[in-house]
Structure formats: structure tokens, C-alpha cells
Design a protein around this motif. Structure first.
Motif, mmCIF file in Angstrom:
data_model
loop_
_atom_site.group_PDB
_atom_site.id
_atom_site.type_symbol
_atom_site.label_atom_id
_atom_site.label_comp_id
_atom_site.label_asym_id
_atom_site.label_seq_id
_atom_site.Cartn_x
_atom_site.Cartn_y
_atom_site.Cartn_z
ATOM 1 N N VAL A 80 0.845 -1.211 0.000
ATOM 2 C CA VAL A 80 0.000 0.000 0.000
ATOM 3 C C VAL A 80 0.871 1.247 0.000
ATOM 4 O O VAL A 80 0.612 2.201 -0.746
ATOM 5 C CB VAL A 80 -0.970 -0.017 1.205
ATOM 6 C CG1 VAL A 80 -1.623 1.332 1.401
ATOM 7 C CG2 VAL A 80 -2.020 -1.092 1.035
ATOM 8 N N LEU A 81 1.903 1.244 0.818
ATOM 9 C CA LEU A 81 2.797 2.408 0.864
ATOM 10 C C LEU A 81 3.512 2.614 -0.466
ATOM 11 O O LEU A 81 3.612 3.754 -0.960
ATOM 12 C CB LEU A 81 3.808 2.259 2.000
ATOM 13 C CG LEU A 81 3.254 2.371 3.413
ATOM 14 C CD1 LEU A 81 4.335 2.066 4.433
ATOM 15 C CD2 LEU A 81 2.658 3.743 3.647
ATOM 16 N N LEU A 82 4.018 1.546 -1.058
ATOM 17 C CA LEU A 82 4.730 1.683 -2.334
ATOM 18 C C LEU A 82 3.813 2.156 -3.447
ATOM 19 O O LEU A 82 4.173 3.060 -4.221
ATOM 20 C CB LEU A 82 5.391 0.353 -2.716
ATOM 21 C CG LEU A 82 6.606 -0.055 -1.902
ATOM 22 C CD1 LEU A 82 7.106 -1.420 -2.344
ATOM 23 C CD2 LEU A 82 7.710 0.983 -2.015
ATOM 24 N N TYR A 83 2.627 1.553 -3.572
ATOM 25 C CA TYR A 83 1.689 1.976 -4.608
ATOM 26 C C TYR A 83 1.204 3.400 -4.372
ATOM 27 O O TYR A 83 1.117 4.203 -5.308
ATOM 28 C CB TYR A 83 0.484 1.033 -4.676
ATOM 29 C CG TYR A 83 0.724 -0.191 -5.500
ATOM 30 C CD1 TYR A 83 1.068 -0.108 -6.839
ATOM 31 C CD2 TYR A 83 0.592 -1.452 -4.936
ATOM 32 C CE1 TYR A 83 1.281 -1.245 -7.585
ATOM 33 C CE2 TYR A 83 0.802 -2.588 -5.679
ATOM 34 C CZ TYR A 83 1.149 -2.481 -7.006
ATOM 35 O OH TYR A 83 1.358 -3.606 -7.746
ATOM 36 N N GLY A 84 0.890 3.732 -3.132
ATOM 37 C CA GLY A 84 0.403 5.082 -2.840
ATOM 38 C C GLY A 84 1.464 6.144 -3.081
ATOM 39 O O GLY A 84 1.202 7.159 -3.742
ATOM 40 N N LEU A 85 2.661 5.921 -2.552
ATOM 41 C CA LEU A 85 3.740 6.896 -2.748
ATOM 42 C C LEU A 85 4.171 6.956 -4.220
ATOM 43 O O LEU A 85 4.505 8.036 -4.728
ATOM 44 C CB LEU A 85 4.935 6.566 -1.855
ATOM 45 C CG LEU A 85 4.696 6.723 -0.352
ATOM 46 C CD1 LEU A 85 5.913 6.250 0.433
ATOM 47 C CD2 LEU A 85 4.351 8.170 -0.007
ATOM 48 N N GLY A 86 4.139 5.799 -4.881
ATOM 49 C CA GLY A 86 4.474 5.786 -6.314
ATOM 50 C C GLY A 86 3.476 6.592 -7.132
ATOM 51 O O GLY A 86 3.853 7.350 -8.038
#
Length: 193
Positions: A80-86
Motif C-alpha cells: 500500500v505504501l509503495l503503490y500510494g507513494l508511487g
């Protein structure tokens, strides 16, 4: 009919007096006399709820499946963090890109799909947390939901991300196997009070 008659076969059993304690004999308690009528019942089994075969503690395979659910929760948090920040980074870079080559390269990355993947990962995270919390007290519905979760996780681990999803594939298969075996069935179908 008198119950006080010593020859009455239906009367109360006569108590025998213990022998007198003499010199040199150790103190002994008199043996218990068996009464008339039906024999005493065997002791009630100390199984869970009086049922002898029900497990009282969570079997190790079911506990391992619960731990694997918590591992998936941790991986989902990272996803979730990687997709959101990406998605935020790509949206911000595409808006402020002065270089036409960079703007063209970033234009090929769909921000909406990254946001949708982050939302799906967050929903899958919540589903895994709910299942992991219900393992202690849940019934057969939790078992079926965990089986479905494991199978779908394994399928999603294969389809879009073969190398990255390999961990999800293995964990999903193991969750489905551990919850679906005889120990899982006995744990989730145990009687609860």
C-alpha cells in the motif's frame, strides 16, 4: 415391609465396623464398600466442553496459518505504501516535468491504476487482519473465508507478479492447506460455550 430388618434384601446395606486397632498394627482406613444397585458412572472426560476429541489449544498448523496471515498483512502494508507513494510521485513528476522525454515516459504510467492497486491492497490488508483476529474464536465460516483468502491470494500471486508475488503464492497455498486439513477442521468445528 420394614427397612430395619437385617435380612431384608431391599433394605439399606449394613455398615461394617472397622476392626479394632491392636498393638503393632498400623493405622488403616477401612476399605470403601460397594453399594447395591447400578455401578457408579465413569468420570466425565475433560475434553473441551465435555467432548473427548475436541482440541483445547490451537493446533500448530492452524497457528502457523494465522502467523502467515500476519506476514501477509505486513507485506500488504508495504505494498500500500509503495503503490500510494508511487502514484503520488508519478502524478507530481508528470505535472512539473519540463523535459519532454521525461513527460512522455511518465505519461505511459497510469496513475489511476496505481491508486486502484493501492486501494485493493488496503482492502486485502483489512480482510487479512479480520481473518487473523477471528482464528481464536471463529467457527467454520472463518475457516471457509480463510480457505477462499488463501486460494485467491495464491492466484493473485501468480497472475500479475510472478516473481514479486511468489511469496504471496507460497503463503496463500500454505494457508489454504493448513486451514483445510483435519486439524483445521477440528479447530474451527469445535464446540464453543
Amino acid at each position: 415391609m420394614s427397612f430395619g430388618d437385617p435380612n431384608n434384601p431391599y433394605g439399606q446395606p449394613q455398615q461394617q465396623q472397622p476392626p479394632a486397632q491392636g498393638y503393632g498394627y498400623p493405622q488403616q482406613t477401612p476399605p470403601q464398600q460397594q453399594g447395591y444397585g447400578y455401578p457408579t458412572a465413569p468420570p466425565v472426560s475433560q475434553g473441551y466442553g465435555g467432548y473427548p476429541g475436541a482440541p483445547t489449544t490451537m493446533p500448530s498448523t492452524v497457528n502457523a496459518a494465522r502467523i502467515m496471515l500476519w506476514v501477509i498483512v505486513g507485506l500488504q502494508v508495504v505494498g500500500v505504501l509503495l503503490y500510494g507513494l508511487g502514484a503520488i510521485g508519478v502524478a507530481a513528476a508528470s505535472d512539473s516535468a519540463e523535459d519532454p522525454a521525461l513527460a512522455e515516459a511518465l505519461g505511459d504510467i497510469p496513475v489511476g491504476q496505481m491508486v486502484a492497486a493501492a486501494i485493493f491492497a488496503a482492502a486485502w490488508l483489512v480482510y487479512a487482519v479480520m481473518l487473523a483476529l477471528k482464528f481464536k474464536s471463529g467457527g467454520n465460516g472463518v475457516r471457509v473465508a480463510a480457505l477462499v483468502f488463501g486460494i485467491i491470494t495464491a492466484i493473485l500471486g501468480v497472475f500479475p507478479f510472478l516473481i514479486i508475488g511468489l511469496v504471496h503464492l507460497v503463503l496463500g497455498v500454505l494457508i489454504a492447506v493448513f486451514v483445510g486439513n483435519a486439524n483445521g477442521k477440528a479447530w474451527f468445528n469445535r464446540p464453543r460455550h
